[in-house]
Write a protein that holds these residues in place. Structure first.
Motif, mmCIF file in Angstrom:
data_model
loop_
_atom_site.group_PDB
_atom_site.id
_atom_site.type_symbol
_atom_site.label_atom_id
_atom_site.label_comp_id
_atom_site.label_asym_id
_atom_site.label_seq_id
_atom_site.Cartn_x
_atom_site.Cartn_y
_atom_site.Cartn_z
ATOM 1 N N LEU A 1 -28.790 25.188 31.668
ATOM 2 C CA LEU A 1 -28.821 24.391 32.906
ATOM 3 C C LEU A 1 -27.886 24.986 33.952
ATOM 4 C CD1 LEU A 1 -28.886 20.646 31.765
ATOM 5 C CD2 LEU A 1 -30.676 21.926 32.924
ATOM 6 N N ARG A 2 -26.725 25.471 33.489
ATOM 7 C CA ARG A 2 -25.781 26.093 34.419
ATOM 8 C C ARG A 2 -26.394 27.328 35.071
ATOM 9 N NH1 ARG A 2 -20.261 24.554 32.339
ATOM 10 N NH2 ARG A 2 -20.447 22.346 32.805
ATOM 11 N N GLY A 3 -27.327 27.950 34.329
ATOM 12 C CA GLY A 3 -27.920 29.185 34.841
ATOM 13 C C GLY A 3 -29.052 28.961 35.825
ATOM 14 N N VAL A 4 -29.465 27.702 36.021
ATOM 15 C CA VAL A 4 -30.545 27.434 36.976
ATOM 16 C C VAL A 4 -30.048 27.741 38.389
ATOM 17 C CG1 VAL A 4 -31.937 25.614 38.007
ATOM 18 C CG2 VAL A 4 -31.640 25.703 35.537
ATOM 19 N N PRO A 5 -30.760 28.593 39.130
ATOM 20 C CA PRO A 5 -30.272 28.993 40.454
ATOM 21 C C PRO A 5 -30.058 27.793 41.381
ATOM 22 C CG PRO A 5 -32.186 30.283 39.813
ATOM 23 C CD PRO A 5 -32.004 29.257 38.771
ATOM 24 N N GLU A 6 -28.908 27.794 42.017
ATOM 25 C CA GLU A 6 -28.493 26.693 42.882
ATOM 26 C C GLU A 6 -29.493 26.469 44.027
ATOM 27 O OE1 GLU A 6 -26.123 23.668 43.038
ATOM 28 O OE2 GLU A 6 -25.717 25.231 41.566
ATOM 29 N N ASP A 7 -30.033 27.589 44.592
ATOM 30 C CA ASP A 7 -30.867 27.441 45.802
ATOM 31 C C ASP A 7 -32.176 26.694 45.508
ATOM 32 O OD1 ASP A 7 -31.371 29.561 44.244
ATOM 33 O OD2 ASP A 7 -31.921 30.965 45.834
ATOM 34 N N THR A 8 -32.714 26.816 44.284
ATOM 35 C CA THR A 8 -33.945 26.059 43.987
ATOM 36 C C THR A 8 -33.657 24.561 44.038
ATOM 37 O OG1 THR A 8 -33.494 26.134 41.608
ATOM 38 C CG2 THR A 8 -34.893 27.866 42.508
ATOM 39 N N ILE A 9 -32.468 24.175 43.567
ATOM 40 C CA ILE A 9 -32.113 22.756 43.574
ATOM 41 C C ILE A 9 -31.876 22.272 45.005
ATOM 42 C CG2 ILE A 9 -30.395 21.085 42.785
ATOM 43 C CD1 ILE A 9 -30.000 23.022 40.371
ATOM 44 N N GLU A 10 -31.169 23.099 45.783
ATOM 45 C CA GLU A 10 -30.907 22.719 47.176
ATOM 46 C C GLU A 10 -32.210 22.557 47.943
ATOM 47 O OE1 GLU A 10 -28.172 25.562 48.751
ATOM 48 O OE2 GLU A 10 -26.620 24.851 47.379
ATOM 49 N N ALA A 11 -33.146 23.491 47.720
ATOM 50 C CA ALA A 11 -34.437 23.400 48.403
ATOM 51 C C ALA A 11 -35.128 22.090 48.055
ATOM 52 C CB ALA A 11 -35.316 24.582 47.995
ATOM 53 N N ALA A 12 -35.047 21.695 46.774
ATOM 54 C CA ALA A 12 -35.680 20.451 46.355
ATOM 55 C C ALA A 12 -35.029 19.250 47.024
ATOM 56 C CB ALA A 12 -35.613 20.322 44.836
ATOM 57 N N ILE B 1 -35.804 26.148 32.465
ATOM 58 C CA ILE B 1 -35.118 26.458 31.201
ATOM 59 C C ILE B 1 -36.077 26.341 30.014
ATOM 60 C CG2 ILE B 1 -32.832 25.793 32.037
ATOM 61 C CD1 ILE B 1 -33.191 23.217 30.394
ATOM 62 N N MET B 2 -37.367 26.259 30.294
ATOM 63 C CA MET B 2 -38.352 26.109 29.222
ATOM 64 C C MET B 2 -38.219 27.156 28.112
ATOM 65 S SD MET B 2 -39.979 23.672 28.742
ATOM 66 C CE MET B 2 -41.275 22.783 28.041
ATOM 67 N N PRO B 3 -38.013 28.439 28.433
ATOM 68 C CA PRO B 3 -37.869 29.420 27.346
ATOM 69 C C PRO B 3 -36.725 29.069 26.393
ATOM 70 C CG PRO B 3 -38.123 30.533 29.452
ATOM 71 C CD PRO B 3 -37.992 29.075 29.758
ATOM 72 N N THR B 4 -35.587 28.627 26.970
ATOM 73 C CA THR B 4 -34.460 28.250 26.115
ATOM 74 C C THR B 4 -34.791 27.017 25.282
ATOM 75 O OG1 THR B 4 -33.105 29.022 27.927
ATOM 76 C CG2 THR B 4 -31.983 27.935 26.125
ATOM 77 N N ILE B 5 -35.499 26.058 25.902
ATOM 78 C CA ILE B 5 -35.896 24.865 25.145
ATOM 79 C C ILE B 5 -36.729 25.282 23.937
ATOM 80 C CG2 ILE B 5 -37.282 22.760 25.217
ATOM 81 C CD1 ILE B 5 -36.400 22.328 28.044
ATOM 82 N N LEU B 6 -37.614 26.238 24.149
ATOM 83 C CA LEU B 6 -38.448 26.722 23.039
ATOM 84 C C LEU B 6 -37.609 27.364 21.938
ATOM 85 C CD1 LEU B 6 -41.714 28.288 24.461
ATOM 86 C CD2 LEU B 6 -41.447 26.417 22.840
ATOM 87 N N VAL B 7 -36.613 28.168 22.353
ATOM 88 C CA VAL B 7 -35.751 28.808 21.357
ATOM 89 C C VAL B 7 -35.033 27.749 20.531
ATOM 90 C CG1 VAL B 7 -33.671 30.184 21.053
ATOM 91 C CG2 VAL B 7 -35.441 30.943 22.621
ATOM 92 N N VAL B 8 -34.477 26.750 21.204
ATOM 93 C CA VAL B 8 -33.773 25.684 20.508
ATOM 94 C C VAL B 8 -34.722 24.985 19.539
ATOM 95 C CG1 VAL B 8 -32.671 23.450 20.819
ATOM 96 C CG2 VAL B 8 -32.094 25.331 22.328
ATOM 97 N N TRP B 9 -35.890 24.650 20.054
ATOM 98 C CA TRP B 9 -36.888 23.942 19.259
ATOM 99 C C TRP B 9 -37.228 24.719 17.978
ATOM 100 C CZ3 TRP B 9 -39.719 19.683 21.698
ATOM 101 C CH2 TRP B 9 -40.619 19.051 20.830
ATOM 102 N N THR B 10 -37.527 26.009 18.136
ATOM 103 C CA THR B 10 -37.928 26.782 16.959
ATOM 104 C C THR B 10 -36.748 26.982 15.999
ATOM 105 O OG1 THR B 10 -37.583 28.768 18.261
ATOM 106 C CG2 THR B 10 -39.844 28.060 17.971
ATOM 107 N N THR B 11 -35.549 27.180 16.548
ATOM 108 C CA THR B 11 -34.392 27.351 15.658
ATOM 109 C C THR B 11 -34.208 26.111 14.788
ATOM 110 O OG1 THR B 11 -33.369 28.627 17.425
ATOM 111 C CG2 THR B 11 -31.972 27.991 15.596
ATOM 112 N N ILE B 12 -34.322 24.937 15.414
ATOM 113 C CA ILE B 12 -34.138 23.708 14.630
ATOM 114 C C ILE B 12 -35.299 23.533 13.651
ATOM 115 C CG2 ILE B 12 -33.821 21.217 14.755
ATOM 116 C CD1 ILE B 12 -32.536 21.598 17.456
ATOM 117 N N THR B 13 -36.508 23.930 14.068
ATOM 118 C CA THR B 13 -37.652 23.830 13.157
ATOM 119 C C THR B 13 -37.415 24.626 11.878
ATOM 120 O OG1 THR B 13 -39.086 23.653 15.074
ATOM 121 C CG2 THR B 13 -40.137 24.149 12.975
#
Lengths: 409, 330
Positions: free
Chosen positions: B222-233, B252-264
């Motif tokens: 989440l920290r890595g999400v670019p600030e400008d995309t949020i500001e634009a929103a 952050i969908m790719p990271t969510i997938l990594v977390v998901w599969t690791t826990i699986t």
């Protein structure tokens, strides 16, 4: 922008509350067992741990003897006594007698204890009764009192925290047995190393975890360096193999390794479990360390090469010191994993009592035979998790870094 | 305490032996076999450079091969050649698989394993994501994170004890029953008594442990999400929920997938929780507990067959992981 700013502050209060709830939800289970581990065996079954600090008021009906009454001013009979002393106290539990105080009292059994301590109640016979919080009782009556005063009361004994549970689980003797045994000449370390005591398993767990943490680090560090900084055919294949092996279920290795260990004459032993943990820990170790070493600045290593340093020197003098954070994070992972493991220990360690580890001891010995004795289970649980928690809170920084190196790019 | 002494000796022998191995083998290579001097100096240096990487990786490759690669094939082999009885052996190569798949216990275990895989990774990732978002800009966020992360350090057995206490049937002991009583329920209930849905109470334990893991990784993402995309929103008038679900989560969908599969993967291998909390109930069994039963009774055919089934379940994730890592390297 006003409305957005307004929303923000409303939302931020909600965030604080939601976070607080979440954190509370997450620590309450641990907190409950932690508090329980310091509570008296009887207290655990009487009141919930959440009331451990306040102490729960318990109802009693006191029977106060009236022999000590004296006549004053002609015609008034006065009884001054303390309910926590003498004959009245004989009917109360010792913890209440020692530290108890009055939470409420009454004069009618039917209405129970409904009056705050310190106030005065008058019976239908005209007896005025005052009971103070410290147990001082003052009764004055126009007639001589007869028999005994029956008083319904609520008494609170403040909680007493004890380390007895821990001593009991580590030595497998309760206070009385221990005193008797020590008097008969048993030494403390014979108690600690008796078959049913937790101390032996604690030592065994440490014996499993420390070599099983250090050995894979050494092996993996060299391999990770080669995979990160040396060019050779098959490197890509080896890296892919490590990534693939990260997820191989341990279960798959149990039967083959058991057979191989028998074949080498290792059998079920500490050596066997050290080797097994080393093998099972290596994929993560190589993966984490390689990922970290690849990120080291190329310039330093190339300069050293130009200056004539051999790979062995570069590894030992440059890469290894710079990789300390990654080494630390793997060490924490592996230590937590080997310390907390039940599965590998049940397969590769002999099942005798001398070489059992804590997790196994809890599952086979404690949960089986003493499943209902929560003072024992709670203390055992915290002996078991104390070391990992200590490692966790002191080294959290490295743990987080290791996790991130493994999953986020 | 002789075991401790052997432990220390093992560390010394292990570590010392490894260092000695590297030092001696490098010395031999550079000084004796292909010395960097004499008439063949160029050829010698080239050959030494080609061999040296293998000196570095050999111990790791040997250990990985012996403890993980060989067992994969050996287990596969044993599962089709090792039979507990003559009778079974007479029924052909795949008799072990046929036998386990037709046993009721195995099918319950398989079903339970699927339930675990469905529920635990989803719930852990969800709670982890919530916790990551909640603590993101909070002044005391780090303390909150550290407390949610703490169960990670607790062993599955310890966690099982902690939660058995929470689930205790006596309302004066177990806090869940105390809450039920406070809200007017009569007597305490026994949460885990062998019903098939009771697996849920065991899953809670693993969710409790894994949420911290998901939170740590997702919060970094989440920290890595670019600030400008949020500001634009924000300028476009998006509310905080829209920002979270439509801007941050997709990124952050790719990271969510990594977390998901690791826990699986972890869920497929988990054993300790069921062993400690529900071992006496057939309905709560999962594949690893079934495997351990066969293993303990010496039925290596069944044990390896079950472990091969677990391996097959893990296989898709393994292939996906390898592809990901190869893609990253290019």
């Amino acid at each position: 922008m006003d409305n957005i700013a307004g929303q923000r502050s409303g939302l931020s209060i909600a965030t604080h509350i939601a976070t607080a709830l979440l954190v509370l939800l997450w620590i309450i289970p641990t907190l409950g067992l932690f508090i329980t581990s310091f509570r008296d065996q009887d207290a655990i079954s009487q009141t919930g741990w959440w009331r451990a600090l306040q102490g729960a008021p318990q109802p009693f009906v006191l029977s106060v003897p009236v022999e000590d009454q004296v006549e004053v001013d002609g015609g008034t009979w006065v009884l001054e006594t303390n309910i926590f002393e003498g004959e009245t106290a004989a009917g109360l539990p010792p913890s209440v007698v020692d530290r108890g105080r009055v939470a409420a009292f009454g004069i009618s059994r039917l209405r129970g204890a409904d009056t705050d301590p310190g106030e005065t109640l008058e019976t239908r016979q005209g007896v005025a009764i005052t009971l103070a919080a410290d147990g001082a009782l003052l009764a004055s009556s126009p007639e001589p009192l007869e028999g005994a005063l029956a008083l319904p009361v609520m008494l609170v004994a403040p909680p007493q925290m004890t380390l007895e549970n821990y001593t009991e689980v580590l030595t497998d003797t309760d206070a009385e047995e221990r005193a008797a045994l020590l008097e008969r000449g048993t030494t403390l370390d014979r108690l600690l190393f008796s078959d049913e005591a937790l101390f032996g398993p604690f030592v065994n767990t440490m014996t499993v975890a420390i070599p099983a943490t250090i050995i894979p680090i050494v092996i993996a560090a060299f391999a990770a360096y080669a995979l990160a900084w040396m060019e050779f055919p098959g490197r890509g294949f080896l890296i892919a193999m490590v990534v693939g092996l990260l997820v191989v279920p341990l279960q798959l290795a149990f039967v083959p390794i058991t057979i191989i260990h028998e074949w080498f004459g290792i059998g079920k032993s500490f050596l066997g479990i050290w080797l097994a943990h080393t093998g099972f820990g290596l994929p993560l170790a190589v993966y984490l360390l390689r990922n970290y070493m690849v990120g080291l600045p190329r310039d330093i290593i190339e300069c050293a090469k130009v200056d004539g340093a051999t790979d062995f020197e570069i590894f030992r003098k440059i890469v290894l010191p710079l990789s300390f954070p990654a080494l630390a994070s793997f060490a924490i992972f592996q230590f937590l994993w080997t310390w907390n493991d039940l599965l590998v220990a049940s397969v590769f360690l002999p099942s005798d009592t001398e070489s059992t580890v804590m997790t196994r001891f809890v599952v086979t010995s404690l949960l089986g035979s003493r499943g209902g004795e929560w003072h024992i289970l709670a203390a055992a649980a915290f002996v078991m998790i104390a070391v990992p928690l200590l490692v966790f809170f002191t080294m959290q920084r490295y743990l987080v870094r290791g996790l991130l190196a493994g999953s986020v790019k | 305490m002789p075991v401790i002494v052997t432990g220390l000796i093992t560390i010394l022998v292990g570590v010392g032996g490894m260092v000695a191995y590297f030092w001696v083998s490098n010395y031999l290579l550079d000084q004796v076999i292909y010395p960097a001097r004499g008439e063949n100096i160029g050829r010698n240096v080239r050959r030494a450079t080609a061999i040296r990487p293998w000196l570095f990786v050999f111990p790791a490759v040997f250990a990985l091969g012996l403890y993980l690669v060989v067992p994969v094939f050996y287990s596969g082999w044993l599962s089709v050649t090792s039979f507990a009885s003559e009778n079974l052996a007479a029924r052909g190569r795949f008799a072990n698989y046929a036998a386990i798949f037709s046993s009721g216990g195995f099918r319950i275990a398989l079903l339970n394993n699927f339930l675990w895989v469905l529920v635990v990774p989803a719930a852990s990732t969800f709670f982890g994501l919530m916790a990551a978002q909640l603590t993101d800009r909070l002044s005391w966020g780090n303390i909150a994170k550290s407390l949610v992360f703490m169960p990670m350090a607790i062993s599955f057995v310890g966690a099982s004890l902690i939660w058995s206490f929470v689930y205790h049937p006596d309302p004066e002991i177990g806090i869940l029953n105390a809450l039920r009583t406070a809200f007017g329920a009569g007597r305490g209930i026994t949460f885990i008594d062998g019903d098939i849905v009771d697996s849920f109470w065991l899953m809670v334990v693993l969710i409790w442990i894994q949420t911290g893991f998901a939170m740590v990784i997702l919060s970094a993402a989440l920290r890595g999400v670019p600030e400008d995309t949020i500001e634009a929103a924000i300028i476009d008038g998006a509310n905080p929920f829209q920002i979270f679900f439509k801007i941050k989560v997709p990124q952050i969908m790719p990271t969510i997938l990594v977390v998901w599969t690791t826990i699986t993967i972890l869920v497929l291998k988990v054993y300790d929780i069921v062993a400690a909390m529900g071992n006496q109930y057939r309905n709560l069994e999962i594949l690893p507990t079934q495997m351990m039963q066969s293993f303990d009774s010496g039925n290596y055919g069944f044990a390896t067959a079950i472990s091969v089934v677990i391996m097959v379940l893990v296989l898709p994730v393994m292939i996906w992981n390898i592809r990901q890592s190869r893609a990253e390297m290019r």
